[in-house]
Scaffold this active site. Structure first.
Site, PDB file in Angstrom:
ATOM      1  N   GLY A  68       0.832  -1.203   0.000  1.00  0.00           N
ATOM      2  CA  GLY A  68       0.000   0.000   0.000  1.00  0.00           C
ATOM      3  C   GLY A  68       0.859   1.242   0.000  1.00  0.00           C
ATOM      4  CG  ASN A  69      -0.343   4.629  -1.553  1.00  0.00           C
ATOM      5  OD1 ASN A  69      -0.995   5.522  -1.035  1.00  0.00           O
ATOM      6  ND2 ASN A  69      -0.823   3.892  -2.552  1.00  0.00           N
ATOM      7  NE  ARG A  70       4.247   8.174   4.860  1.00  0.00           N
ATOM      8  CZ  ARG A  70       5.218   9.024   5.208  1.00  0.00           C
ATOM      9  NH1 ARG A  70       6.361   9.006   4.550  1.00  0.00           N
ATOM     10  NH2 ARG A  70       5.034   9.882   6.181  1.00  0.00           N
ATOM     11  CB  ALA A  72      -1.734   7.369  -3.923  1.00  0.00           C
TER      12      ALA A  72
END
Ligand code: CTP
Ligand code: CA
Length: 231
Positions: free
Chosen positions: A33-35, A100
């Site tokens: 995943g991402n932030r 994102a």
């Protein structure tokens, strides 16, 4: 509902906003995943609703509550985000890709939890690229004059400055506007403030000083409305 200086400049418009970050599962409990928190996308969606638009918000793994008065579609993976955005974008006046998406996903998802090997070795995870939603939307507009907006969180590197990289990305994606954040240091994630440069495919360049994500949202809609008006 019309709070932006009393301006109702999105009345009669249908807009799509994506927010958050996608997750690609390795097994039933683990993901890549991402932030992205979804805060900027939510601010953009709320601002559009306040200016009179009918808003579809596609939210990927966002923990924020559904804002009142707009249609929220919840998704998990990049493939789900793609399907939801493409379907909502049909006939929309503007599409803002603030989400994102994970760029890669594992070639397969293990049905069982991946176990540690007794010999101390680690698995190799094979990845494939996800579809580029922004490029697809930009290159297959479903309404004449549809305005498409992308985001780019960049860090400058030896291949170019943040703005060089962003200008190349704007061209590659084929969108009308690219909202560029300098994320060297990681300060924007989960924070209420943002600072950006908005690049236009028409050569436009708008500097937005550091301020609330809601303030950046208004500037983005100002830029979109100008372009809607020209068409
Ligand atoms: N984007 C998208 N689909 C993807 C990846 C990105 O629609 N699979 C969109 C994002 O929502 C954003 C814009 O493209 O609006 C730019 O995202 P970014 O991650 O900066 O671009 P990438 O093409 O993935 O390039 P990079 O290698 O720099 O990550
Ligand atoms: Ca990316």
């Amino acid at each position: 509902v019309l709070t932006h200086g009393g301006r109702a400049d999105l009345v009669g418009r249908h807009v799509v906003v994506s927010a958050g970050g996608t997750r690609e599962y390795l097994d039933p409990v683990r993901f890549l995943g991402n932030r992205s928190s979804g805060l900027q996308g939510y601010a953009i969606a709320r601002a559009a609703a306040a200016r009179g638009a009918e808003v579809t918000l596609v939210a990927a793994n966002v923990t924020l509550p559904d804002p009142a008065g707009l249609k929220v579609v919840r998704v998990g993976t990049t493939a789900e985000l793609r399907d939801a955005v493409v379907s909502a974008a049909a006939g929309a006046d503007a599409v803002v890709m603030a989400a994102a998406p994970a760029d890669f996903r594992p070639t397969g998802v293990s049905e069982a939890k991946i176990k540690k090997a007794a010999d101390g070795s680690a698995p190799t995870i094979e990845l494939i690229q996800n579809p580029d939603i922004l490029a697809e939307i930009s290159h297959h507009r479903t309404k004449p004059g549809q305005v498409v907006v992308g985001f780019a969180a960049e860090t400058g590197d030896e291949t170019g400055s943040v703005l060089d990289l962003a200008a190349a990305k704007l061209k590659r994606k084929g969108c009308d506007l690219l909202v560029v954040n300098d994320v060297s240091g990681g300060a924007v994630f989960g924070s209420g403030v943002n600072k950006a440069v908005i690049l236009g495919a028409d050569g436009g360049h708008v500097d937005v000083q550091e301020g609330a994500k809601s303030a950046l949202a208004e500037v983005i809609w100002d830029q979109i409305v100008t372009r809607l008006g020209e068409r």
